[in-house]
Structures are given as C-alpha cells and as structure tokens.
Design a protein around this motif. Structure first.
Motif, mmCIF file in Angstrom:
data_model
loop_
_atom_site.group_PDB
_atom_site.id
_atom_site.type_symbol
_atom_site.label_atom_id
_atom_site.label_comp_id
_atom_site.label_asym_id
_atom_site.label_seq_id
_atom_site.Cartn_x
_atom_site.Cartn_y
_atom_site.Cartn_z
ATOM 1 N N GLY A 167 0.799 -1.219 0.000
ATOM 2 C CA GLY A 167 0.000 0.000 0.000
ATOM 3 C C GLY A 167 0.829 1.264 0.000
ATOM 4 N N ARG A 168 2.156 1.151 -0.282
ATOM 5 C CA ARG A 168 3.058 2.291 -0.147
ATOM 6 C C ARG A 168 3.762 2.681 -1.440
ATOM 7 N NH1 ARG A 168 3.724 3.717 5.054
ATOM 8 N NH2 ARG A 168 2.985 2.243 6.641
ATOM 9 N N ARG A 194 -2.541 5.377 -2.655
ATOM 10 C CA ARG A 194 -3.836 5.017 -2.069
ATOM 11 C C ARG A 194 -4.916 4.932 -3.140
ATOM 12 N NH1 ARG A 194 -5.246 5.414 3.401
ATOM 13 N NH2 ARG A 194 -7.493 5.403 3.823
ATOM 14 N N GLN A 195 -4.828 5.782 -4.183
ATOM 15 C CA GLN A 195 -5.799 5.749 -5.273
ATOM 16 C C GLN A 195 -5.597 4.504 -6.136
ATOM 17 O OE1 GLN A 195 -4.642 9.582 -6.803
ATOM 18 N NE2 GLN A 195 -6.341 10.635 -5.790
ATOM 19 N N GLN A 197 -4.455 1.704 -4.963
ATOM 20 C CA GLN A 197 -4.947 0.616 -4.119
ATOM 21 C C GLN A 197 -6.472 0.562 -4.126
ATOM 22 O OE1 GLN A 197 -3.753 -2.144 -2.962
ATOM 23 N NE2 GLN A 197 -3.006 -1.797 -0.870
ATOM 24 N N GLN A 198 -7.117 1.723 -4.111
ATOM 25 C CA GLN A 198 -8.578 1.740 -4.137
ATOM 26 C C GLN A 198 -9.116 1.173 -5.444
ATOM 27 O OE1 GLN A 198 -11.001 3.671 -5.971
ATOM 28 N NE2 GLN A 198 -12.650 2.680 -4.820
ATOM 29 N N PHE A 217 -4.305 0.195 3.530
ATOM 30 C CA PHE A 217 -4.407 1.633 3.255
ATOM 31 C C PHE A 217 -3.673 2.413 4.346
ATOM 32 C CE2 PHE A 217 -8.046 -0.414 1.307
ATOM 33 C CZ PHE A 217 -8.054 0.128 0.026
ATOM 34 N N THR A 219 -1.277 5.210 6.274
ATOM 35 C CA THR A 219 -1.047 6.642 6.146
ATOM 36 C C THR A 219 0.241 6.852 5.360
ATOM 37 O OG1 THR A 219 -2.148 7.090 8.251
ATOM 38 C CG2 THR A 219 -0.679 8.790 7.400
#
Length: 406
Positions: A167-168, A194-195, A197-198, A217, A219
């Motif tokens: 997620g990084r 993050r986008q 991953q979504q 997800f 930070t």
C-alpha cells in the motif's frame, strides 16, 4: 466453435462490435492552466481527482518494467497486489512466478487478471500461483455464455495494469506480462498510491476477493516534490473519465503536446482538439504503431491521418517493436502514463487507469524518451502519404470496431 461464437469472441478481443462517436462529446474549448492549483482544480471538476503534492515518481520502461515488478515483489513485507489485464505464459511469466514463490514469509499475494486477454493463464500459470500461496482471481469470468449483452453493448473488460506493494508504492502503465514490447510504466510513492490501491480494491471486491484489510491503506507521508493523481476510468456508454482526462490535458497545452498511444482511433472530439492546438501553434506530435499492428488497427488508425496532417499535426509510425505505451507529455511539467486507449469503444467498455503527474523532471524524461522513439519510427508526411496511395485505401472513416486493440 460455430461461426456466431467466433464472431462474438473476436469482437471482445477487438474491444467491441459497436461504433460510438457522439457529435456532442466533450470538447474543452478554452485553454486551461498547465500547472499549479488551477490545473488541479480543472482536473478535479472533470474527473473528481486533483493533483496532490508529496510524490516521488520515475519512468520505468521496457526490460526494466519486469525487473521493477520483481523488485517490488521481493521488497514486500505485508502485501503485493497485482492487477494484470494481459498475462501470457513465457519467460517473463516464469520470472514473476519465481519472485512470487520466493516472496518474504507472511506477505499476502492477491492477483487479478482478465481471462479473455490472458489465454493459457488459467491452465498453465494460475495453478502454480495458487500453489505458491497467491489468491488468484479472474475479472468477470465467463460462466455459461461466451458473452453478455446489455443494450447492444458487450460485457466490459479490465485493461488496467497495477502493482501495489504494501500500500506504499505502485506501478501503472501500458500493458501486462508478455514478450518484448515497447512499453512505459511509472513508479510512484506518495499519497496517490492510495488511489491505485482503491482501484485494485474495487475490482478485487467485484471478483469475489472480499474487502481489503485496513492495513492495506496505510497513512502515506510525502515522498518527493511531484504533484500526482491516479485517474481510474470505468467504461461508460456516454463519456468516460479517460476521455475527460485526455481533453483536460490537451486543453492545458501551450507549447508542446506529444502523445504516444498503442490504440489511436480517436473520437471526432479528440481530433478537433488536436487540430485546434496545432493551429494555435502548439507542437503536436503523435506516435502510433506501425505495420506490426493488425490490419484492422492500421485501417482505422490511418483513416484519421488526413485531417490531422493537413492541420499541422505531425505523425510517426513506430517500427522497432510492438508499441504498447500510452503516454502524454504537455509543455515542460505535465505528463500522463497509463493504459488508456484513445479509441471510443475502449472508453465505453474498458476499465482503464493513468497517473497524471506535474513534475518537470518526469516530463523531461518522458520527452527525451519520445524523441528516442522517433529515431525508430517513420514520419507520415502528407505529400508522400498521397503519392503512395494510402489515402485512397484508408482515407474513408472506418468504424472503431475495426480497431482490435489490446
């Protein structure tokens, strides 16, 4: 297989058997700012995604794409997510199989492929990935019937290319796992991951994989100076986010608009905007596949040349290898790298994605790459085009169903 299913299967592989080019398609008539908050706001108003700061970005091309895939897999400590629309058996596949089998203990592997674009995967590759502990799923697999109709539209397919580590960090680009293609990906660290991953999570959920855990997800702290945003596009019968994004990017061009696309059968709206920019003095250059493309692709592609050439747009056909890159560089700071085909039925039916980046070093690297590619391409000149009789053969508009793009 009788003739009717063969036609249906060919239509799916060829994007669609429908022609879609609406006269009222989006045209951004005014010039837009090419950078800063104003451009980000314009993009946000069009596709709901603006550009955020805090990214590290780098171009990854050709053989380095597979090397970077392997490196991301081996560096993963929590999860590795792959959405590969096109996975073909062969040496690149074997290398990824080894990397996934040798990943760190405890790393969760989730892998999603499009079955129609990955012939042979289910029988030869998928079982070995499952044996290596990966959760492998197909996007909209065929159950019973070969094809699903809905208001004369064929069932949409997935054309995104995503690799997300922990997620990084992430990669996205033109095509998947296969032979030696001319392709471009971009590696990104920062909030836009993050986008990515979504987008993976949404398709994974549809494929029956369930929801991703909260840890997928994390930070994300700033990693660099680039501003970026990932634009996920779902096929739309009217106007997709992919089309909106391209119109906004083209409208921002003041000096340079250099476009590479592996499936260039543009809508009238796209052609109109390219012509408007060229007539306004923008250096508009387009690089497209050459003779290695299928006959249908070439015929549909070449049917667009006349209007573009007579308006000052410059065109090249790439000859060194199969061209699978989908990129756009605008002026000195703006770039986009993704899987988006510039073809109306692709926009209507395919899940696509592109990373839009405002970053002078990335734009410079992409422009340098574009110029290197031109040394392996043949420029299409209008006078020669006429003399060779190609306009007589391909000059009339053809339906986008002739494209057969991958």
């Amino acid at each position: 297989m009788n003739r009717f299913p063969r036609i249906l299967l060919a239509c799916l592989l060829g994007t669609a058997c429908i022609h879609r080019d609406y006269p009222q398609a989006l045209r951004v008539h005014e010039d837009l700012p090419g950078s800063g908050p104003e451009f980000s706001l314009a993009l946000y108003q069009s596709v709901g995604v603006g550009l955020r700061s805090g990214h590290s970005v780098a171009l990854v091309q050709d053989a380095r794409i597979l090397e970077t895939f392997e490196a991301e897999i081996r560096q993963a400590r929590e999860s590795i997510h792959l959405l590969i629309s096109r996975w073909q058996p062969g040496e690149p596949s074997e290398r990824l199989l080894r990397a996934l089998a040798e990943r760190q203990p405890g790393v969760v592997c989730r892998l999603l492929v499009d079955p129609i674009q990955s012939p042979g995967f289910e029988d030869t590759v998928g079982p070995r990935l499952v044996q290596a502990g990966c959760d492998v799923r197909s996007f909209r697999p065929f159950v019973g019937a070969v094809v699903v109709f809905d208001d004369e539209r064929l069932e949409a397919r997935n054309h995104r290319q995503l690799v997300i580590r922990d997620g990084r960090s992430g990669l996205t680009g033109g095509t998947g796992v296969g032979p030696a293609w001319r392709d471009t990906h971009v590696h990104v660290e920062g909030p836009a991951v993050r986008q990515l991953q979504q987008a993976f999570a949404r398709d994974w959920l549809e494929a029956g994989g369930g929801l991703l855990p909260e840890s997928a997800f994390p930070t994300l702290e700033p990693r660099g100076e680039a501003r970026a945003g990932f634009i996920a596009s779902t096929g739309s019968p009217s106007l997709s986010h992919s089309e909106r994004m391209v119109q906004v990017l083209m409208a921002a061009a003041r000096r340079r608009l250099w476009l590479t696309n592996a499936c260039f059968v543009p809508t009238a709206a796209t052609v109109d905007t390219l012509i408007r920019k060229a007539r306004a003095g923008v250096d508009v250059r387009i690089l497209v596949p050459g003779d290695e493309a299928t006959a249908g692709v070439l015929a549909a592609q070449r049917s667009t040349y006349e209007r573009l050439l007579e308006s000052g747009v410059r065109l090249w056909e790439y000859r060194s290898a199969p061209l699978h890159a989908r990129t756009l560089v605008v002026d000195e700071q703006l770039a986009a790298v993704g899987s988006n085909n510039l073809e109306p039925n692709a926009s209507a039916l395919l899940e696509e994605g592109a990373l839009v980046v405002e970053d002078a070093p990335l734009a410079t690297a992409l422009a340098d790459s574009f110029e290197r590619d031109l040394s392996h391409a043949v420029e299409v000149r209008r006078d020669e085009w006429r003399e060779r009789g190609w306009l007589d053969r391909f000059g009339s508009p053809l339906p986008a169903s002739a494209a057969g793009c991958r």
